[in-house]
Design a protein around this motif. Structure first.
Motif, PDB file in Angstrom:
ATOM      1  N   VAL A 121       0.877  -1.603   0.122  1.00 52.90           N
ATOM      2  CA  VAL A 121      -0.152  -0.153  -0.168  1.00 52.90           C
ATOM      3  C   VAL A 121       0.849   1.611  -0.295  1.00 52.90           C
ATOM      4  N   ALA A 122       1.832   1.090   0.630  1.00 52.10           N
ATOM      5  CA  ALA A 122       2.957   2.767   0.664  1.00 52.10           C
ATOM      6  C   ALA A 122       3.516   2.766  -0.710  1.00 52.10           C
ATOM      7  N   SER A 123       3.999   1.579  -0.852  1.00 48.82           N
ATOM      8  CA  SER A 123       4.575   1.982  -2.807  1.00 48.82           C
ATOM      9  C   SER A 123       3.571   2.750  -3.925  1.00 48.82           C
ATOM     10  N   PHE A 124       1.838   1.872  -3.459  1.00 47.60           N
ATOM     11  CA  PHE A 124       0.959   2.548  -4.281  1.00 47.60           C
ATOM     12  C   PHE A 124       0.757   3.597  -4.271  1.00 47.60           C
ATOM     13  N   MET A 125       0.881   4.246  -2.407  1.00 44.87           N
ATOM     14  CA  MET A 125       0.336   5.583  -2.376  1.00 44.87           C
ATOM     15  C   MET A 125       1.277   6.021  -2.880  1.00 44.87           C
ATOM     16  N   TYR A 126       3.183   6.016  -2.917  1.00 47.18           N
ATOM     17  CA  TYR A 126       3.513   6.751  -2.552  1.00 47.18           C
ATOM     18  C   TYR A 126       3.983   7.010  -4.867  1.00 47.18           C
ATOM     19  N   VAL A 127       4.050   5.720  -5.742  1.00 46.09           N
ATOM     20  CA  VAL A 127       4.307   5.987  -6.650  1.00 46.09           C
ATOM     21  C   VAL A 127       2.923   6.497  -7.325  1.00 46.09           C
ATOM     22  N   PHE A 128       1.540   6.635  -6.488  1.00 47.78           N
ATOM     23  CA  PHE A 128       0.474   7.425  -7.029  1.00 47.78           C
ATOM     24  C   PHE A 128       0.381   9.017  -6.599  1.00 47.78           C
ATOM     25  N   LYS A 129       1.341   9.203  -5.736  1.00 47.53           N
ATOM     26  CA  LYS A 129       1.303  10.935  -5.563  1.00 47.53           C
ATOM     27  C   LYS A 129       1.940  11.024  -6.703  1.00 47.53           C
ATOM     28  N   TRP A 130       3.434  10.001  -6.919  1.00 50.73           N
ATOM     29  CA  TRP A 130       3.746  11.325  -7.549  1.00 50.73           C
ATOM     30  C   TRP A 130       3.534  11.042  -8.881  1.00 50.73           C
ATOM     31  N   VAL A 131       2.503  10.123  -9.523  1.00 49.78           N
ATOM     32  CA  VAL A 131       2.030  10.308 -10.645  1.00 49.78           C
ATOM     33  C   VAL A 131       1.850  11.519 -11.242  1.00 49.78           C
ATOM     34  N   VAL A 132       0.353  11.323  -9.917  1.00 51.28           N
ATOM     35  CA  VAL A 132      -0.381  12.386 -10.088  1.00 51.28           C
ATOM     36  C   VAL A 132      -0.408  13.505 -10.043  1.00 51.28           C
ATOM     37  N   SER A 133       1.153  14.046  -9.193  1.00 55.15           N
ATOM     38  CA  SER A 133       1.312  15.289  -8.717  1.00 55.15           C
ATOM     39  C   SER A 133       2.092  16.279  -9.779  1.00 55.15           C
ATOM     40  N   GLN A 134       2.814  15.058 -10.763  1.00 50.56           N
ATOM     41  CA  GLN A 134       3.784  15.543 -12.013  1.00 50.56           C
ATOM     42  C   GLN A 134       4.191  15.436 -12.755  1.00 50.56           C
ATOM     43  N   TYR A 135       3.484  13.841 -13.437  1.00 50.38           N
ATOM     44  CA  TYR A 135       3.306  13.070 -14.723  1.00 50.38           C
ATOM     45  C   TYR A 135       2.163  13.058 -14.827  1.00 50.38           C
ATOM     46  N   LEU A 136       1.209  12.965 -14.277  1.00 54.80           N
ATOM     47  CA  LEU A 136      -0.108  12.567 -15.260  1.00 54.80           C
ATOM     48  C   LEU A 136      -1.527  13.182 -16.041  1.00 54.80           C
ATOM     49  N   VAL A 137      -0.110  13.849 -17.386  1.00 53.34           N
ATOM     50  CA  VAL A 137      -1.034  14.050 -18.464  1.00 53.34           C
ATOM     51  C   VAL A 137      -0.006  13.103 -19.284  1.00 53.34           C
ATOM     52  N   HIS A 138       0.824  12.793 -18.827  1.00 49.99           N
ATOM     53  CA  HIS A 138       1.425  11.789 -19.619  1.00 49.99           C
ATOM     54  C   HIS A 138       1.397  10.556 -19.343  1.00 49.99           C
ATOM     55  N   ALA A 139       1.191   9.970 -18.037  1.00 50.95           N
ATOM     56  CA  ALA A 139       0.806   8.756 -17.405  1.00 50.95           C
ATOM     57  C   ALA A 139      -0.498   8.319 -17.820  1.00 50.95           C
ATOM     58  N   ILE A 140      -1.668   9.874 -18.197  1.00 51.76           N
ATOM     59  CA  ILE A 140      -2.769   8.869 -18.762  1.00 51.76           C
ATOM     60  C   ILE A 140      -2.500   8.657 -20.783  1.00 51.76           C
ATOM     61  N   GLY A 141      -1.630   9.495 -20.985  1.00 51.63           N
ATOM     62  CA  GLY A 141      -1.495   9.436 -22.622  1.00 51.63           C
ATOM     63  C   GLY A 141      -0.734   7.701 -22.084  1.00 51.63           C
ATOM     64  N   LEU A 142       0.369   7.743 -21.447  1.00 48.97           N
ATOM     65  CA  LEU A 142       0.908   6.076 -21.846  1.00 48.97           C
ATOM     66  C   LEU A 142      -0.039   5.129 -21.880  1.00 48.97           C
ATOM     67  N   ALA A 143      -1.029   5.229 -20.776  1.00 50.26           N
ATOM     68  CA  ALA A 143      -1.338   4.287 -19.843  1.00 50.26           C
ATOM     69  C   ALA A 143      -2.393   4.055 -21.330  1.00 50.26           C
ATOM     70  N   LEU A 144      -3.725   4.920 -21.768  1.00 52.55           N
ATOM     71  CA  LEU A 144      -3.681   4.493 -23.168  1.00 52.55           C
ATOM     72  C   LEU A 144      -3.166   3.439 -24.419  1.00 52.55           C
ATOM     73  N   VAL A 145      -2.001   4.383 -25.048  1.00 50.20           N
ATOM     74  CA  VAL A 145      -1.660   3.001 -25.679  1.00 50.20           C
ATOM     75  C   VAL A 145      -0.614   2.003 -24.957  1.00 50.20           C
TER      76      VAL A 145
END
Length: 581
Positions: A495-519
């Motif tokens: 849970v801690a690892s997931f929350m940290y990665v999620f916080k890091w992705v949302v705070s800095q690379y949310l737009v890029h992460a959604i685009g990469l997830a789509l592809v």
């Protein structure tokens, strides 16, 4: 035996010997001679018996009727050659082996010494005409391209293949024997011979594909090559014999290039064959100089080991990285040669004969099977699985384009999420109203009006949605209670690892992460269906390593307190009260 054959046939028939008659080119030549009907054919080869196949009824009937006979001949033994040549006027000399071993001494004895023995036997038996099947490789070196090369090209002198070097010597021996004891000779130089029964070019391409080298395009991929269908080579031998029988000075003692007169890019030739056999097209381009260094390094590393495994890739590299086209004007003019089978028809006939080497594309296996793939089961089947697994390319492309449009509209347009949503709703309303107005105005429309049911949500779907939300919430609640009690370090780390990665992705690379997830979703589902077993193996290894590291880390931490148990607590309090009393 020759006398018996001559007695059982027409007096106007000509008797010939096909040395190497059970080889690739020899088989085609024998069959073509028998089809002409005016030849008595002696098939000479090193095997003890002809080993006839069910696909050779013509030769079987010819041997039974006396129009053909088989002789066991080892070209290294002149006496055996003389025995087969007695009483004949024509000798066609083709290779007795389709695949030469990596043994220089043996190849020299068969090719060069064999050619010497054949010439001596022809002169001793009074043979009038000798046609040798050489190769276009005799003028090809390891460096220079050949564009429309003709017979004026000198011998290379620098050969990339041992067999080509020895064939050059054999060809020179046979051509230099022209005119001795009334023997007329000539040589044919076909380029990249292929066809049913081929044991060199087509298996070379298939082995390349199996070794995963088919994923690479060497150089620009625009290198041209000439190819020759085996029946056309057989036809050229007969044309050369007819010209020699007319004692044409422009033919005797000469060599002629033979091709299909249809040069094409080598990669396209290879792609057509491999695609029809089920192999994918290559998609990685390697510059020629890089490929040269790679193959030089591989050759150096394997110099003292079994180098046979590298032969397919090395040979394909040589063929694909150079242009080799030849002019057949001399053959057309002097021996009246022209192809009898077009390149398109030849490729179709060859692919059909190699159907046993065909593989079924991995992404087609599940289409022809009633058993759904693993990823299809995980996706639940239905339209979602069909779209993500590219079962319907048109539907998948439309969905991907629509999601890409939504991604750009909400995240890349520069507007806030709320304003983008409002604009999208406004655009949708305008389009629906405009379509309705057009239909009322009498202009008509090819787009059907959306029925009211499309804007309704059934009670069953609502219940299913809230039930799924409740189940999800129950799982989250159990997880939170487990974390609050501090019972399991593994769950904490996850849970801690997931929350940290999620916080890091949302705070800095949310737009890029959604685009990469789509592809990723539209590509990896398709890839996983093809290579699921390999991906599972890698995932198991990674998961095992991560689990062991996590367990090792958890073992170094202090043990958590025991969980609270009301019954245990009451029992301990009662025993304490009794002690006080």
């Amino acid at each position: 035996m020759p006398k018996e054959i001559g007695d059982s046939t027409d007096k106007h028939s000509k008797t010939c010997v096909v040395l190497g008659g059970r080889g690739f080119i020899g088989r085609a030549l024998v069959e073509r001679l028998l089809k002409l009907g005016n030849w008595i054919v002696r098939v000479a080869d090193s095997s003890k018996s002809p080993e006839l196949k069910p696909t050779e009824p013509l030769l079987t009937d010819a041997i039974s009727s006396g129009r053909a006979a088989y002789f066991q001949v080892d070209v290294r033994d002149k006496s055996q050659i003389v025995e087969a040549l007695r009483g004949v006027s024509v000798v066609f000399f083709t290779d007795s082996m389709d695949l030469f071993p990596q043994d220089f001494y043996l190849c020299y004895k068969v090719i060069v010494q064999g050619a010497k023995n054949v010439v001596k036997a022809c002169r001793e038996c009074g043979v009038k005409r000798l046609i040798y099947n050489s190769s276009a490789d005799v003028v090809f070196d390891d460096v220079h391209d050949i564009h429309g090369g003709d017979e004026s090209l000198p011998y290379s002198g620098q050969f990339w293949d041992m067999v080509a070097d020895l064939r050059t010597q054999a060809e020179a021996l046979i051509l230099s024997a022209n005119g001795a004891d009334d023997l007329l000779t000539c040589a044919l130089r076909p380029c990249n011979v292929f066809g049913p029964g081929d044991q060199q070019l087509i298996p070379l391409l298939v082995n390349m594909a199996k070794s995963n080298w088919d994923k690479f395009i060497i150089g620009s991929g625009n290198n041209l090559s000439d190819f020759t269908y085996v029946d056309n080579v057989a036809h050229a031998h007969i044309c050369a014999e007819e010209s020699l029988s007319a004692q044409m000075d422009t033919v005797s003692g000469k060599a002629f290039f033979i091709t299909n007169l249809e040069p094409m890019k080598f990669r396209e030739f290879a792609f057509l064959f491999l695609e029809r056999l089920g192999h994918p097209r290559p998609f990685i381009n390697i510059p020629t100089h890089v490929a040269e260094h790679i193959f030089s390094l591989i050759k150096l590393l394997h110099r003292k080991s079994d180098f046979k495994k590298l032969d397919p890739s090395i040979s394909i590299y040589k063929l694909a990285s150079c242009t080799r086209t030849f002019s057949c004007l001399a053959a057309q003019k002097h021996i009246k040669y022209s192809p009898v089978v077009s390149l398109k028809e030849a490729m179709t006939l060859t692919v059909d004969s190699f159907s046993n080497l065909a593989i079924e594309p991995v992404f087609m296996r599940y289409r022809c099977s009633d058993e759904p793939s693993k990823i299809e089961k995980l996706l639940g089947g239905g339209q979602v699985a069909d779209i993500l697994l590219w079962r319907d390319e048109r539907k998948t492309f439309i969905c991907f384009a629509l999601l890409g449009f939504m991604y750009h509209w909400f995240f890349l347009s520069g507007n806030t999420f709320v304003s983008s949503l409002a604009q999208l709703l406004l655009l949708t309303i305008i389009l629906l109203c405009g379509h309705h107005v057009i239909q009322l105005s009498g202009y008509g429309s090819t787009v059907l009006r959306l029925p009211p049911s499309c804007f309704e949500i059934s009670e069953v779907n609502v219940r299913s949605f809230f039930y799924a939300m409740k189940c999800m919430w129950d799982k989250v609640e159990c997880l939170i209670k487990s974390l609050a009690q501090g019972e399991d370090w593994l769950i904490f780390f996850k849970v801690a690892s997931f929350m940290y990665v999620f916080k890091w992705v949302v705070s800095q690379y949310l737009v890029h992460a959604i685009g990469l997830a789509l592809v990723f979703v539209f590509s990896m589902c398709f890839v996983y269906e093809q290579y699921g077993e390999k991906i599972d193996e890698i995932a198991v290894i990674v998961y095992t390593i991560a689990s062991k590291l996590t367990i090792l880390l958890a073992s170094k931490l202090p043990k958590p307190n025991s969980s609270y148990n009301p019954l245990t607590e009451k029992g301990s309090n009662r025993s304490l009260l009794d002690d006080r009393q």
